[in-house]
Design a protein around this motif. Structure first.
Motif, PDB file in Angstrom:
ATOM      1  N   MET A  66      54.754 -48.268  93.733  1.00  0.00           N
ATOM      2  CA  MET A  66      55.143 -47.298  94.713  1.00  0.00           C
ATOM      3  C   MET A  66      54.420 -45.806  93.589  1.00  0.00           C
ATOM      4  SD  MET A  66      55.866 -48.138  96.806  1.00  0.00           S
ATOM      5  CE  MET A  66      56.670 -47.023  98.671  1.00  0.00           C
ATOM      6  N   ILE A  67      54.141 -45.717  92.114  1.00  0.00           N
ATOM      7  CA  ILE A  67      53.563 -44.389  91.504  1.00  0.00           C
ATOM      8  C   ILE A  67      52.400 -44.021  91.833  1.00  0.00           C
ATOM      9  CG2 ILE A  67      53.541 -43.191  89.531  1.00  0.00           C
ATOM     10  CD1 ILE A  67      56.425 -42.952  90.735  1.00  0.00           C
ATOM     11  N   GLY A  68      51.974 -45.779  91.607  1.00  0.00           N
ATOM     12  CA  GLY A  68      50.107 -45.648  91.837  1.00  0.00           C
ATOM     13  C   GLY A  68      48.971 -45.381  93.249  1.00  0.00           C
ATOM     14  N   LEU A  69      49.809 -45.510  94.291  1.00  0.00           N
ATOM     15  CA  LEU A  69      50.082 -45.765  95.505  1.00  0.00           C
ATOM     16  C   LEU A  69      50.369 -43.660  95.910  1.00  0.00           C
ATOM     17  CD1 LEU A  69      49.059 -46.070  98.614  1.00  0.00           C
ATOM     18  CD2 LEU A  69      51.744 -46.701  98.312  1.00  0.00           C
ATOM     19  N   GLN A  70      51.605 -43.279  95.103  1.00  0.00           N
ATOM     20  CA  GLN A  70      51.401 -41.852  95.392  1.00  0.00           C
ATOM     21  C   GLN A  70      50.348 -40.621  94.577  1.00  0.00           C
ATOM     22  OE1 GLN A  70      54.318 -40.172  96.495  1.00  0.00           O
ATOM     23  NE2 GLN A  70      53.116 -38.549  96.585  1.00  0.00           N
ATOM     24  N   MET A  71      49.665 -41.958  93.860  1.00  0.00           N
ATOM     25  CA  MET A  71      49.183 -40.965  93.025  1.00  0.00           C
ATOM     26  C   MET A  71      47.973 -40.835  93.936  1.00  0.00           C
ATOM     27  SD  MET A  71      50.209 -39.328  90.293  1.00  0.00           S
ATOM     28  CE  MET A  71      48.457 -38.803  89.052  1.00  0.00           C
ATOM     29  N   LEU A  72      47.036 -42.099  94.495  1.00  0.00           N
ATOM     30  CA  LEU A  72      46.126 -42.252  94.635  1.00  0.00           C
ATOM     31  C   LEU A  72      46.243 -41.348  96.536  1.00  0.00           C
ATOM     32  CD1 LEU A  72      44.375 -43.996  95.356  1.00  0.00           C
ATOM     33  CD2 LEU A  72      44.786 -45.354  96.768  1.00  0.00           C
ATOM     34  N   LEU A  73      47.036 -41.132  96.861  1.00  0.00           N
ATOM     35  CA  LEU A  73      47.098 -40.036  97.881  1.00  0.00           C
ATOM     36  C   LEU A  73      46.829 -38.919  97.509  1.00  0.00           C
ATOM     37  CD1 LEU A  73      49.958 -42.213  99.753  1.00  0.00           C
ATOM     38  CD2 LEU A  73      47.519 -42.520 100.473  1.00  0.00           C
ATOM     39  N   ASP A  74      47.786 -38.642  95.932  1.00  0.00           N
ATOM     40  CA  ASP A  74      48.088 -37.000  96.167  1.00  0.00           C
ATOM     41  C   ASP A  74      46.871 -36.456  95.439  1.00  0.00           C
ATOM     42  OD1 ASP A  74      50.305 -36.519  97.041  1.00  0.00           O
ATOM     43  OD2 ASP A  74      51.176 -37.318  94.759  1.00  0.00           O
ATOM     44  N   ARG A  75      45.434 -37.228  94.087  1.00  0.00           N
ATOM     45  CA  ARG A  75      44.720 -37.185  94.211  1.00  0.00           C
ATOM     46  C   ARG A  75      43.363 -38.212  95.295  1.00  0.00           C
ATOM     47  NH1 ARG A  75      44.177 -33.628  90.015  1.00  0.00           N
ATOM     48  NH2 ARG A  75      43.113 -35.447  88.520  1.00  0.00           N
ATOM     49  N   SER A  76      43.114 -38.186  95.350  1.00  0.00           N
ATOM     50  CA  SER A  76      42.330 -38.844  96.281  1.00  0.00           C
ATOM     51  C   SER A  76      41.203 -37.700  97.064  1.00  0.00           C
ATOM     52  CB  SER A  76      42.812 -39.335  97.593  1.00  0.00           C
ATOM     53  OG  SER A  76      43.260 -39.314  98.545  1.00  0.00           O
ATOM     54  N   ALA A  77      41.631 -36.846  97.694  1.00  0.00           N
ATOM     55  CA  ALA A  77      41.257 -35.769  97.955  1.00  0.00           C
ATOM     56  C   ALA A  77      40.434 -34.855  97.685  1.00  0.00           C
ATOM     57  CB  ALA A  77      42.008 -34.660  99.006  1.00  0.00           C
ATOM     58  N   GLY A 102      59.841 -42.318 102.021  1.00  0.00           N
ATOM     59  CA  GLY A 102      59.169 -42.410 103.656  1.00  0.00           C
ATOM     60  C   GLY A 102      58.574 -40.854 103.124  1.00  0.00           C
ATOM     61  N   SER A 103      59.319 -40.384 102.583  1.00  0.00           N
ATOM     62  CA  SER A 103      58.995 -38.570 102.520  1.00  0.00           C
ATOM     63  C   SER A 103      58.395 -38.201 101.348  1.00  0.00           C
ATOM     64  CB  SER A 103      60.394 -37.935 102.619  1.00  0.00           C
ATOM     65  OG  SER A 103      61.761 -37.935 103.008  1.00  0.00           O
ATOM     66  N   THR A 104      58.721 -39.042 100.466  1.00  0.00           N
ATOM     67  CA  THR A 104      57.205 -39.093  99.366  1.00  0.00           C
ATOM     68  C   THR A 104      56.015 -39.200  99.779  1.00  0.00           C
ATOM     69  OG1 THR A 104      56.502 -38.611  97.650  1.00  0.00           O
ATOM     70  CG2 THR A 104      57.966 -40.303  98.248  1.00  0.00           C
ATOM     71  N   LEU A 105      55.801 -40.562 100.790  1.00  0.00           N
ATOM     72  CA  LEU A 105      54.435 -40.967 100.806  1.00  0.00           C
ATOM     73  C   LEU A 105      53.810 -39.792 102.603  1.00  0.00           C
ATOM     74  CD1 LEU A 105      55.017 -44.859 100.970  1.00  0.00           C
ATOM     75  CD2 LEU A 105      53.467 -42.908  98.896  1.00  0.00           C
ATOM     76  N   GLY A 106      55.179 -39.621 103.347  1.00  0.00           N
ATOM     77  CA  GLY A 106      54.577 -39.102 104.323  1.00  0.00           C
ATOM     78  C   GLY A 106      54.264 -37.504 103.887  1.00  0.00           C
ATOM     79  N   VAL A 107      54.419 -37.086 103.215  1.00  0.00           N
ATOM     80  CA  VAL A 107      54.413 -35.492 102.466  1.00  0.00           C
ATOM     81  C   VAL A 107      52.645 -36.111 101.879  1.00  0.00           C
ATOM     82  CG1 VAL A 107      54.163 -33.565 101.266  1.00  0.00           C
ATOM     83  CG2 VAL A 107      56.892 -34.653 102.480  1.00  0.00           C
ATOM     84  N   ALA A 108      52.472 -37.418 101.616  1.00  0.00           N
ATOM     85  CA  ALA A 108      51.489 -37.493 101.072  1.00  0.00           C
ATOM     86  C   ALA A 108      50.142 -37.531 101.885  1.00  0.00           C
ATOM     87  CB  ALA A 108      51.236 -38.068  99.843  1.00  0.00           C
TER      88      ALA A 108
END
Length: 491
Positions: free
Chosen positions: A211-222, A406-412
């Motif tokens: 989940m943290i890998g997914l979060q970082m992927l979404l946060d840093r990708s752009a 859901g909240s953290t991935l939604g914001v990302a």
């Protein structure tokens, strides 16, 4: 004063500070929301980095929430609770000293790590101070307080920021945290589990890695141009490896982080999926609305914060009224009503205009708040009504953890699309401006003003696109309402 009276007074004091800690940790999550423009300007923070203010707090709390009870059982409730309070205060203090985006995000991570422990342990402390017969009725009140903190945080932060600065927002919580620490030190008795509790660290660790890998992927990708960057590949591999190991662990072990019995209950599975969408919409709407009002439409921070109040009134009010709903009404009807109201409010948001006043924001926010306030208790009732009572304690933790993710991935997700769509719309609008337009200004200040206008228009169109994502999220899970079984009497 006799012993019985003193004990009752001590219990009441502990319950009050536990509730105060619950409110503080939930209010500090969206507290900077109405002051993003000032925080970004002060710290030279880019638009995509602004999303980390929320995701850092949420992701960090999601890491520590599942292990909070184990930590309390292993090292002692009082010791762990005091350590979380100290860490939370440190995060608040470092946030006021931050001079760069990285320092501020680091402070938010510390706050989130502490909040993930404070939330469940505050409830545990408060419940233990109540007579046994009053404990079942306490959970809805505690949840209402958490929601009150989330919806009132932007209003409080916006008011403080408008009349003082954004840093005093965090100063406000420091003396309150110190007061809670003092009361807990004086009145709370140490308590450990006997024997020492066990915990599935491999399952939890692999799930967290994924989940943290997914979060970082979404946060840093752009910012990193997606898979053109080695960093994104590393984060994608960490996500895939973590989720793969967790899946194998769940399928091959009898005892693990998530009991396989939970997957056999259709009501719990469907309700959890809808609750994920609930979390996806809950904070993502807030993360979009406040910047739209503050940065694009130019409202001051206090007005931006207060314009989120109708949503909070609708959410908390509907949640409390649901506690008085007649028991003979099928809660699946309330689930359907909540989903419909949230989807309808998100559809109304697509009609926002740069020329509008505060009225559409207040009306749609109130409708969405009512929908969310109806949906949350109805989903909780349906999810656990057909579940084996032995699985309910573990299911409760998973259920709430899914909402956090859901909240953290939604914001990302909305931040990614906002960043990309703003650039795309800016390019599309600018492509229609050529030197051959007679009305096109030629002086540098005039061109800068024109670029500013085009950027605002592009950003507003991008925000509308993100509201459409929230609408789609609710529409995708809405058919699951039809799969819910009629609840049975709980034990």
């Amino acid at each position: 004063m006799n012993t019985h009276t003193a004990t009752a007074a001590d219990a009441r004091s502990l319950r009050l500070v536990a509730l105060l800690a619950t409110y503080i940790q939930s209010a500090n999550l969206p507290l900077p929301n109405a002051a993003l423009r000032l925080i970004q300007g002060s710290l030279s923070m880019t638009d995509d980095q602004a999303g980390w203010i929320f995701t850092a707090y949420l992701a960090a709390s999601a890491i520590t929430t599942p292990v909070a009870q184990w930590l309390a059982g292993r090292f002692g409730l009082k010791r762990v609770y005091q350590s979380a309070l100290a860490l939370f205060a440190l995060g608040l203090w470092l946030g006021t000293l931050a001079a760069t985006p990285l320092e501020f995000i680091g402070a938010r991570v510390l706050q989130g790590l502490a909040a993930g422990v404070l939330a469940p342990l505050s409830m545990a402390i408060a419940v233990e101070t109540l007579p046994v017969e009053h404990r079942p009725a306490f959970a809805p009140k505690w949840t209402a307080l958490v929601l009150l903190g989330i919806v009132s945080g932007p209003s409080l932060g916006g008011w403080i920021c408008e009349y003082f600065d954004w840093r005093p927002m965090f100063y406000l919580s420091l003396p309150l945290t110190a007061y809670i620490f003092m009361v807990v030190s004086l009145l709370l008795a140490e308590k450990k589990a006997d024997p020492r509790p066990s915990f599935d660290f491999f399952g939890f660790g692999s799930f967290t890695l994924g989940m943290i890998g997914l979060q970082m992927l979404l946060d840093r990708s752009a910012r990193m141009d997606w898979f053109d960057s080695p960093e994104i590949w590393i984060e994608a591999l960490a996500c895939g490896l973590g989720l793969y190991l967790f899946s194998v662990h769940v399928l091959t072990r009898k005892a693990h982080f998530i009991n396989k019995g939970l997957f056999a209950d259709r009501n719990f599975l469907c309700s959890t999926a809808i609750f994920f969408a609930f979390g996806f919409v809950l904070l993502s709407t807030m993360a979009l609305t406040s910047p739209m009002l503050d940065e694009i439409l130019g409202y001051p921070p206090d007005t931006t914060g207060f314009m989120t109040a109708p949503r909070g009134v609708g959410l908390v009010g509907a949640f409390l009224l649901m506690g008085r709903a007649p028991a003979w009404i099928d809660p699946r009807l309330f689930v359907a009503l909540g989903v419909a109201l949230v989807a309808y409010a998100n559809w109304l948001m697509l009609g926002y205009s740069p020329l509008m006043d505060w009225t559409p924001v207040a009306i749609t926010g109130f409708i969405q708040g009512v929908g969310l306030g109806i949906l949350m208790p109805a989903l909780s009732k349906v999810a656990f009504s057909t579940l084996d009572p032995k699985l309910r304690p573990e299911a409760t933790g998973i259920f709430n953890l899914i909402r956090v993710y859901g909240s953290t991935l939604g914001v990302a997700v909305v931040q990614i699309f906002f960043f990309n769509n703003t650039q795309a719309m800016h390019s599309a609008l600018v492509s229609n401006l050529t030197p051959y337009h007679q009305a096109l200004p030629t002086s540098l200040p005039a061109l800068e003003g024109l670029n500013h206008l085009v950027t605002h228009q592009a950003a507003f169109i991008a925000v509308m696109g993100q509201f459409k994502i929230l609408l789609v999220a609710m529409l995708v899970v809405s058919p699951l309402v039809l799969l819910l079984r009629k609840p049975v009497a709980t034990n």
